[in-house]
Structure formats: structure tokens, C-alpha cells
Design a protein around this motif. Sequence first.
Motif, PDB file in Angstrom:
ATOM      1  N   PRO A  72       0.812  -1.231   0.000  1.00  0.00           N
ATOM      2  CA  PRO A  72       0.000   0.000   0.000  1.00  0.00           C
ATOM      3  C   PRO A  72       0.836   1.268   0.000  1.00  0.00           C
ATOM      4  CG  PRO A  72      -0.094  -1.118   2.134  1.00  0.00           C
ATOM      5  CD  PRO A  72       0.555  -2.061   1.192  1.00  0.00           C
ATOM      6  N   MET A  73       1.945   1.269   0.731  1.00  0.00           N
ATOM      7  CA  MET A  73       2.799   2.459   0.751  1.00  0.00           C
ATOM      8  C   MET A  73       3.436   2.693  -0.615  1.00  0.00           C
ATOM      9  SD  MET A  73       4.857   2.789   4.316  1.00  0.00           S
ATOM     10  CE  MET A  73       4.103   2.636   5.926  1.00  0.00           C
ATOM     11  N   ALA A  74       3.959   1.640  -1.220  1.00  0.00           N
ATOM     12  CA  ALA A  74       4.619   1.777  -2.519  1.00  0.00           C
ATOM     13  C   ALA A  74       3.634   2.259  -3.580  1.00  0.00           C
ATOM     14  CB  ALA A  74       5.245   0.447  -2.933  1.00  0.00           C
ATOM     15  N   HIS A  75       2.395   1.759  -3.535  1.00  0.00           N
ATOM     16  CA  HIS A  75       1.395   2.181  -4.514  1.00  0.00           C
ATOM     17  C   HIS A  75       1.053   3.656  -4.323  1.00  0.00           C
ATOM     18  CE1 HIS A  75      -0.077  -2.271  -4.920  1.00  0.00           C
ATOM     19  NE2 HIS A  75       1.032  -2.029  -5.590  1.00  0.00           N
ATOM     20  N   ALA A  76       0.859   4.066  -3.078  1.00  0.00           N
ATOM     21  CA  ALA A  76       0.541   5.470  -2.814  1.00  0.00           C
ATOM     22  C   ALA A  76       1.703   6.380  -3.200  1.00  0.00           C
ATOM     23  CB  ALA A  76       0.187   5.650  -1.341  1.00  0.00           C
ATOM     24  N   TYR A  77       2.911   5.945  -2.893  1.00  0.00           N
ATOM     25  CA  TYR A  77       4.094   6.748  -3.200  1.00  0.00           C
ATOM     26  C   TYR A  77       4.269   6.899  -4.711  1.00  0.00           C
ATOM     27  CZ  TYR A  77       8.873   8.515  -2.591  1.00  0.00           C
ATOM     28  OH  TYR A  77       9.997   9.291  -2.591  1.00  0.00           O
ATOM     29  N   ARG A  78       4.024   5.825  -5.440  1.00  0.00           N
ATOM     30  CA  ARG A  78       4.152   5.869  -6.905  1.00  0.00           C
ATOM     31  C   ARG A  78       3.161   6.863  -7.496  1.00  0.00           C
ATOM     32  NH1 ARG A  78       4.239   0.765  -7.689  1.00  0.00           N
ATOM     33  NH2 ARG A  78       2.025   0.454  -8.102  1.00  0.00           N
ATOM     34  N   GLU A  79       1.990   7.000  -6.866  1.00  0.00           N
ATOM     35  CA  GLU A  79       0.986   7.953  -7.335  1.00  0.00           C
ATOM     36  C   GLU A  79       1.229   9.364  -6.795  1.00  0.00           C
ATOM     37  OE1 GLU A  79      -2.836   6.527  -6.203  1.00  0.00           O
ATOM     38  OE2 GLU A  79      -2.696   4.688  -7.402  1.00  0.00           O
ATOM     39  N   ARG A  80       2.281   9.512  -5.984  1.00  0.00           N
ATOM     40  CA  ARG A  80       2.586  10.787  -5.330  1.00  0.00           C
ATOM     41  C   ARG A  80       1.459  11.233  -4.407  1.00  0.00           C
ATOM     42  NH1 ARG A  80       5.603  14.349 -10.114  1.00  0.00           N
ATOM     43  NH2 ARG A  80       7.196  12.771 -10.596  1.00  0.00           N
ATOM     44  N   ALA A  81       0.784  10.260  -3.824  1.00  0.00           N
ATOM     45  CA  ALA A  81      -0.311  10.554  -2.900  1.00  0.00           C
ATOM     46  C   ALA A  81       0.244  10.971  -1.545  1.00  0.00           C
ATOM     47  CB  ALA A  81      -1.206   9.328  -2.749  1.00  0.00           C
ATOM     48  N   ALA A  82      -0.368  11.977  -0.947  1.00  0.00           N
ATOM     49  CA  ALA A  82       0.072  12.452   0.361  1.00  0.00           C
ATOM     50  C   ALA A  82      -0.429  11.555   1.487  1.00  0.00           C
ATOM     51  CB  ALA A  82      -0.407  13.883   0.575  1.00  0.00           C
ATOM     52  N   ALA A  83      -1.436  10.734   1.213  1.00  0.00           N
ATOM     53  CA  ALA A  83      -2.023   9.873   2.241  1.00  0.00           C
ATOM     54  C   ALA A  83      -2.507   8.581   1.593  1.00  0.00           C
ATOM     55  CB  ALA A  83      -3.184  10.583   2.938  1.00  0.00           C
ATOM     56  N   ILE A  84      -2.689   7.572   2.429  1.00  0.00           N
ATOM     57  CA  ILE A  84      -3.249   6.310   1.960  1.00  0.00           C
ATOM     58  C   ILE A  84      -4.739   6.497   1.677  1.00  0.00           C
ATOM     59  CG2 ILE A  84      -3.810   3.928   2.628  1.00  0.00           C
ATOM     60  CD1 ILE A  84      -0.887   4.238   2.034  1.00  0.00           C
TER      61      ILE A  84
END
Length: 451
Positions: free
Chosen positions: A303-315
Motif C-alpha cells: 500500500p505504501m509503494a502504490h501510494a508513493y508511486r501515485e505521489r499521494a500524500a495519504a493512503i
Amino acid sequence: MVALCAEFVRSRMSRRKEAVNLALRYEALMDQAALAGPDAGFLLVCVLCGRSPERESANRCAECGGAVDAVHDLGRASIPSDGEPLQRYFDLLPLKNRKSIIGLGEGNTPCRPATDLGRRVGLPRLVLKIEGDNPTRSTKDRIASLGLSRFAELGVKRFVMASTGNSSTAYARGVQAVAGMELALFCGYRFRHRLGYPDHPSVSTYLVEGDFVAAGQVSRRFAARTGAFAEGGFFNLARREGLKLAYLEAFDRMDPAPDAVFQAVSSGMGLLGGYKGALEYRRLGRLPRVPRFVAVQQDACAPMAHAYRERAAAIAPRHIVHEPRGPAEAILRGDPTATYPYIRDLCRESGGAITAVTEAEIRAARCLLAEDEGVNACNAGAAALAGAVRMRREGGLSADDTVLVNLTGADREDRSAPTRYRVVPPDWATGPVDWDGPAETSREAAGSWAG
């Protein structure tokens, strides 16, 4: 003085509002600790807003919900060249009295160049921190030793925690060695094979019919209804400070200093501890720079890697993995909503990343460790190496980079496991319960004892 220092930090953060990040917040808090007076040692403050908690035992800020951390007066820090970790690094730990230290034989694990393996994967300056040499074969022994030491100072006698196996095993074995302390331990039912401690009157084991997140929710309800201390997981500062010591040991051994650091993560508490340690060491002149920190997950539960790849600030809900599966069971956390912002910040600010690797890459890395270096690493440890190998292949690392891979554990050969435990549903403990367990023992109403 403390109130004035806190106001100084808040005003500094306010003036730099647009540029504030985790590193700047820690730097401001370190300035605060230096102003607090010659006898302070360390201050407990929220790393987000700079406020001091009303209770010394608080894990989170009552105002903003941020993580409470121990910020040390680095001007007072003296670090000898050797010794047991809790004694050697005492000036960088959240303890007031050396007599409180409860050592469990952890630490001073090998940190050595992996010459053959490094050449094979294009990282000739590869260094391994081998945490599987700790007593329970996991870096989590560091959590238990410092956690129990701090509990002793706080007067905590009963506490509650949840884990997928390593933290539980370390704490349960530690509690059995400390007179007068009791633990109620919650673990997802399908992780029961990862519990590696014998039955003992001071440890009550609860298996929750659900995943790690469900076990955590049940444990918090149980703590609230029994009045016991909730250990806190990621937000327990003793966890992060204990895990920090693996990095300080490595930094003290490495020459040259690392350019990049890799660790497998679920909540990321070890990486945050290592990052804070790097900031402290840079300020002390013991590191020339903060290395790039890279968090590694397995693609089946990332979940962290997916959010980070999208440049999301939060899950977001789309990132959460329900009923996660994967070979690296130690890092099977499908919902890291509360901790992701900290890991995102430190990885971005250090120039690192959050990435994910495949099951095939994990297994290949594990074989490389065994064949080339004779190292028995667990799947989570192997995932960290797999992340470094992938980043080198994709051009994110060069052959000139000094790379530190923290192998956080190894498979436990000791198969001691609790034979008495209570199985409970994920909605358990919605009514009054006693520390020693509910009067009803049916599976539906209150759980069933096995053994």
C-alpha cells in the motif's frame, strides 16, 4: 523554560510554513532540546506540532495526533567506542537512569561488506547489517529491551500489544525474564505459527480471527476495557528508538558512510528510527550526510509503494490491501494509513523512495544471501536486498554507491510456541472484560481456550 522552548519551535515552524518537512521539524526540536537546560537529557515532544504531552507515557499528541518522540540534547551526548547497546548509546535513548536498563542480549550484530554478492549484483560497495543474529532472530529484540526498560521507568506493570510474530516473540520472551510484568498479546490467527515463545503465567496469548489490523483493533479495545497500558506499535517511541540502534551500530562501523539504506517495511517504524538517528549523527559530526532511505514492500501487499508511486500524500481506500498475503509475513500490513505520511516524508526528503519487489525477486535475493554470503535471512530481510538489486538494475544506484541493507531477521529454528491461547472474533471485547479473560469461553461469545 520548556514552554518557552516549545513556543520557539512552533514560531520557527510557522515562519517556514511552506518549507516545513520532517527533517526541519526534527532540527527545530533538537534546537529546543539544546535550550531546555543542562539537566534535561531529552524532551518528549510531538514531531508535528512541537507540543509536549501532558503524560510522560503518551504515544501520540492529544492536540494533533502526531507521534511523540524523544528529542535529545546532543550537546551532552557521549558515545563510547564499544559496550552493550543500551549502555553505549544511553545518551541517545529515552531513559533517565542507567539502572532501568533491561538488556536481553540483543545488539552488536554483524555489519560487514558483502563482497562476493555485491560484485554479482553490480553493487561492489554493498554492506549487510545482519539482525538475524539477535536472540530471537529478529531486530525486534531491540524493541523489547528498550520498551521494557522504559516501562520500568514509567511504572508500567501490565501492557497490551499486537503483532504478526516477531515483536510478540521478542516481548513475550522478555517479559518472562522480568519479574512483576505481564503481557496480553494479540496476533492474527493465521500468523500463530510465527509465535516463538513457550507458555508462561506472565503472558496471555489471544488469536484474532482476522489480519494484523483486526488484531490491533481488538488489542486496543482490550486495553481500554482492562485499564492496561497499550504498547502503541509504531507510535511507541521506544520501538523507534530501539530500532535506531541497529543503524547507529552500522554507521559506527562503516567507512565510507552509506549513500543509500534499504529496509523492508510494514509500518516503517525502523526506517523512521534510522532516519532520526542519521539526523542526530550528522548533527554530532559522526555522519557527513543523511543517506537516501529506501522502504521496500512486497508487491502482493504494497500500500505504501502504490501510494508513493501515485505521489499521494495519504493512503486512500484504493491503496489498502484487505486480507494481505505474501511470502514476507513480517511486513504484511495492508492498511498503514496512520504511518505512511512519516515514511513518505523521510524517503522524499532523504532522496530515497518507497518501492515494491516481486515474490520471485525476494526468493532470488534470499538464495543469493545464502549462496554468496552464507547468511540466513527471512523473506522480509531478503525483500530489502531485492529492492537494492532492482534499483541498481533500473539505474537508481551506481556501482560507486555505498549501500547498506538492513536484514531485519532470519527464520527461527527454535520452534517453542504457546500451546495455550484464546481464539477471539474480530469484534471481541465490546463489553466489560477482565485481565485474566472473560467468564464465558464459548467461541461465539468470548473466545475459546486451546491447549
